[in-house]
Design a protein around this motif. Sequence first.
Motif, PDB file in Angstrom:
ATOM      1  N   ASP A 144       0.864  -1.176   0.000  1.00 15.51           N
ATOM      2  CA  ASP A 144       0.000   0.000   0.000  1.00 15.51           C
ATOM      3  C   ASP A 144       0.908   1.235   0.000  1.00 15.51           C
ATOM      4  O   ASP A 144       2.134   1.113   0.074  1.00 15.51           O
ATOM      5  N   PRO A 145       0.360   2.460  -0.095  1.00 13.08           N
ATOM      6  CA  PRO A 145       1.220   3.645  -0.185  1.00 13.08           C
ATOM      7  C   PRO A 145       2.228   3.777   0.946  1.00 13.08           C
ATOM      8  O   PRO A 145       3.393   4.130   0.713  1.00 13.08           O
ATOM      9  N   PHE A 146       1.819   3.497   2.179  1.00 21.50           N
ATOM     10  CA  PHE A 146       2.727   3.655   3.315  1.00 21.50           C
ATOM     11  C   PHE A 146       3.840   2.611   3.285  1.00 21.50           C
ATOM     12  O   PHE A 146       5.003   2.911   3.563  1.00 21.50           O
ATOM     13  N   GLU A 147       3.481   1.380   2.930  1.00 21.77           N
ATOM     14  CA  GLU A 147       4.491   0.323   2.832  1.00 21.77           C
ATOM     15  C   GLU A 147       5.453   0.600   1.687  1.00 21.77           C
ATOM     16  O   GLU A 147       6.659   0.365   1.805  1.00 21.77           O
ATOM     17  N   ALA A 148       4.932   1.069   0.555  1.00 25.32           N
ATOM     18  CA  ALA A 148       5.783   1.373  -0.592  1.00 25.32           C
ATOM     19  C   ALA A 148       6.782   2.478  -0.253  1.00 25.32           C
ATOM     20  O   ALA A 148       7.973   2.387  -0.574  1.00 25.32           O
ATOM     21  N   LEU A 149       6.295   3.524   0.409  1.00 26.31           N
ATOM     22  CA  LEU A 149       7.191   4.610   0.805  1.00 26.31           C
ATOM     23  C   LEU A 149       8.282   4.110   1.749  1.00 26.31           C
ATOM     24  O   LEU A 149       9.458   4.459   1.603  1.00 26.31           O
ATOM     25  N   ASP A 150       7.890   3.302   2.711  1.00 27.05           N
ATOM     26  CA  ASP A 150       8.857   2.776   3.673  1.00 27.05           C
ATOM     27  C   ASP A 150       9.931   1.959   2.971  1.00 27.05           C
ATOM     28  O   ASP A 150      11.123   2.103   3.243  1.00 27.05           O
ATOM     29  N   ARG A 151       9.521   1.104   2.049  1.00 26.73           N
ATOM     30  CA  ARG A 151      10.484   0.255   1.339  1.00 26.73           C
ATOM     31  C   ARG A 151      11.366   1.084   0.419  1.00 26.73           C
ATOM     32  O   ARG A 151      12.578   0.885   0.355  1.00 26.73           O
ATOM     33  N   LEU A 152      10.775   2.046  -0.295  1.00 31.11           N
ATOM     34  CA  LEU A 152      11.564   2.890  -1.196  1.00 31.11           C
ATOM     35  C   LEU A 152      12.598   3.703  -0.422  1.00 31.11           C
ATOM     36  O   LEU A 152      13.687   3.991  -0.934  1.00 31.11           O
ATOM     37  N   GLN A 153      12.280   4.074   0.804  1.00 25.40           N
ATOM     38  CA  GLN A 153      13.224   4.820   1.626  1.00 25.40           C
ATOM     39  C   GLN A 153      14.354   3.939   2.147  1.00 25.40           C
ATOM     40  O   GLN A 153      15.500   4.376   2.250  1.00 25.40           O
ATOM     41  N   ARG A 154      14.026   2.691   2.491  1.00 24.11           N
ATOM     42  CA  ARG A 154      15.005   1.819   3.136  1.00 24.11           C
ATOM     43  C   ARG A 154      15.989   1.170   2.170  1.00 24.11           C
ATOM     44  O   ARG A 154      17.132   0.875   2.536  1.00 24.11           O
ATOM     45  N   THR A 155      15.573   0.931   0.939  1.00 26.93           N
ATOM     46  CA  THR A 155      16.402   0.151   0.033  1.00 26.93           C
ATOM     47  C   THR A 155      17.772   0.770  -0.241  1.00 26.93           C
ATOM     48  O   THR A 155      18.778   0.060  -0.218  1.00 26.93           O
ATOM     49  N   PRO A 156      17.877   2.069  -0.527  1.00 27.05           N
ATOM     50  CA  PRO A 156      19.226   2.625  -0.751  1.00 27.05           C
ATOM     51  C   PRO A 156      20.155   2.419   0.444  1.00 27.05           C
ATOM     52  O   PRO A 156      21.345   2.128   0.260  1.00 27.05           O
ATOM     53  N   ILE A 271       0.140   3.993  -7.253  1.00 28.44           N
ATOM     54  CA  ILE A 271       0.563   3.105  -6.170  1.00 28.44           C
ATOM     55  C   ILE A 271       1.060   1.777  -6.727  1.00 28.44           C
ATOM     56  O   ILE A 271       2.001   1.174  -6.206  1.00 28.44           O
ATOM     57  N   GLN A 272       0.471   1.298  -7.808  1.00 30.72           N
ATOM     58  CA  GLN A 272       0.950   0.055  -8.417  1.00 30.72           C
ATOM     59  C   GLN A 272       2.354   0.216  -8.975  1.00 30.72           C
ATOM     60  O   GLN A 272       3.170  -0.701  -8.882  1.00 30.72           O
ATOM     61  N   GLN A 273       2.651   1.371  -9.530  1.00 34.20           N
ATOM     62  CA  GLN A 273       3.996   1.610 -10.032  1.00 34.20           C
ATOM     63  C   GLN A 273       5.001   1.688  -8.883  1.00 34.20           C
ATOM     64  O   GLN A 273       6.091   1.113  -8.946  1.00 34.20           O
ATOM     65  N   ALA A 274       4.638   2.382  -7.803  1.00 33.46           N
ATOM     66  CA  ALA A 274       5.529   2.469  -6.645  1.00 33.46           C
ATOM     67  C   ALA A 274       5.736   1.087  -6.034  1.00 33.46           C
ATOM     68  O   ALA A 274       6.858   0.718  -5.664  1.00 33.46           O
ATOM     69  N   SER A 275       4.662   0.315  -5.931  1.00 37.88           N
ATOM     70  CA  SER A 275       4.760  -1.035  -5.377  1.00 37.88           C
ATOM     71  C   SER A 275       5.617  -1.930  -6.266  1.00 37.88           C
ATOM     72  O   SER A 275       6.459  -2.689  -5.776  1.00 37.88           O
ATOM     73  N   TYR A 276       5.425  -1.821  -7.572  1.00 32.97           N
ATOM     74  CA  TYR A 276       6.186  -2.633  -8.522  1.00 32.97           C
ATOM     75  C   TYR A 276       7.684  -2.402  -8.367  1.00 32.97           C
ATOM     76  O   TYR A 276       8.472  -3.340  -8.212  1.00 32.97           O
ATOM     77  N   PHE A 277       8.097  -1.133  -8.400  1.00 32.12           N
ATOM     78  CA  PHE A 277       9.529  -0.846  -8.355  1.00 32.12           C
ATOM     79  C   PHE A 277      10.120  -1.122  -6.984  1.00 32.12           C
ATOM     80  O   PHE A 277      11.276  -1.532  -6.877  1.00 32.12           O
ATOM     81  N   ALA A 278       9.340  -0.909  -5.921  1.00 35.13           N
ATOM     82  CA  ALA A 278       9.836  -1.195  -4.573  1.00 35.13           C
ATOM     83  C   ALA A 278      10.095  -2.686  -4.394  1.00 35.13           C
ATOM     84  O   ALA A 278      11.119  -3.097  -3.835  1.00 35.13           O
ATOM     85  N   THR A 279       9.168  -3.520  -4.868  1.00 33.05           N
ATOM     86  CA  THR A 279       9.332  -4.976  -4.719  1.00 33.05           C
ATOM     87  C   THR A 279      10.372  -5.508  -5.688  1.00 33.05           C
ATOM     88  O   THR A 279      11.134  -6.427  -5.363  1.00 33.05           O
ATOM     89  N   HIS A 280      10.414  -4.936  -6.893  1.00 34.87           N
ATOM     90  CA  HIS A 280      11.396  -5.363  -7.892  1.00 34.87           C
ATOM     91  C   HIS A 280      12.806  -5.309  -7.325  1.00 34.87           C
ATOM     92  O   HIS A 280      13.621  -6.211  -7.529  1.00 34.87           O
ATOM     93  N   GLU A 281      13.106  -4.266  -6.570  1.00 32.89           N
ATOM     94  CA  GLU A 281      14.450  -4.128  -6.003  1.00 32.89           C
ATOM     95  C   GLU A 281      14.780  -5.283  -5.067  1.00 32.89           C
ATOM     96  O   GLU A 281      15.909  -5.766  -5.032  1.00 32.89           O
ATOM     97  N   LEU A 282      13.789  -5.703  -4.292  1.00 30.94           N
ATOM     98  CA  LEU A 282      14.021  -6.776  -3.327  1.00 30.94           C
ATOM     99  C   LEU A 282      14.428  -8.073  -4.006  1.00 30.94           C
ATOM    100  O   LEU A 282      15.153  -8.885  -3.429  1.00 30.94           O
ATOM    101  N   THR A 283      13.968  -8.286  -5.235  1.00 32.13           N
ATOM    102  CA  THR A 283      14.309  -9.518  -5.940  1.00 32.13           C
ATOM    103  C   THR A 283      15.775  -9.554  -6.355  1.00 32.13           C
ATOM    104  O   THR A 283      16.301 -10.630  -6.662  1.00 32.13           O
TER     105      THR A 283
END
Length: 295
Positions: A144-156, A271-283
């Motif tokens: 969701d938006p909050f989870e996507a933001l959290d992941r996008l912030q943490r990955t770098p 939100i789908q685009q943010a979720s897509y790229f946030a999860t893509h990085e984890l892979t």
Amino acid sequence: MEYSNRELSELIPQLYALAAKLEGEGQYNSAKLERCAADALCRQAARDLDTPSNREELAAEVKQVAEALSELEVSPELVEAILHGAEIMADGQLPLFDVAPNPYLCRYCGYVTLTRPAVNCPNCHALPDTFKTFKPVYWLDNFDPFEALDRLQRTPADLAVLLDGLSEEGMNKIPEKGGWSIRHAVSHLRDAQGVLEFRVDLMLEKDNPKLESKAVFEWAEDDAGRPAKVAEIFRTYRDSRIKTIAILEELPLVEWRRRGQHEEFGEVTLIQQASYFATHELTHFPQIEKLINNL
């Protein structure tokens, strides 16, 4: 434990049948366990199959499977789309959404259509809103938006920890069996972030814009115009991410539903685009960790 093809062919439908019956009795928590077991068996069996990695051979095997599906009276519309997708892949291209739209599956009888159902299922009369939609990847709806933001912030920050102390020589080392180096993986994450930054800006600037499909994987090994050092590539990735997060953090929740028309995925939301790229990085993190362990 290994199962014979016959055991699997009998057990998996039985699990789905039991799940449907349990749902009919209101036993939803039990039903989800049966469905999970069926999915687990399918994935375990698939993992052990030897499938080709060569593009032409893979396309040929997809065509063989399509022929087998046609003999089992699977939706001709679905089989035709599978065949068309194989032909496009054999030509070195990606099947776009107009060729391979999202399939809709009747949860009760297995009827399939490639257009959003507007009337009841012709076989069992199930309501159109009960159909299951198969999207290109689960990543589109992972956060969701909050989870996507959290992941996008943490990955770098997580990536910085992995890269800390590595030599330039090590990060440019190609695995013995070929494939990407750490530099390639970091470049790929930077390229993907560049696409996300562009699409966020575009979807906020325009209503329902066209989103071009980008072959980001193919860019990773192209060093033309890239910084000389991996640390510099990482900094461009991090700086772009900081800019994107600053924009997303200020968005009202309703703006996360803004839409675009993706050439490959069809209609997608912000939100789908943010979720897509946030999860893509984890892979890609297991890939990078494996490369580091092999230095």
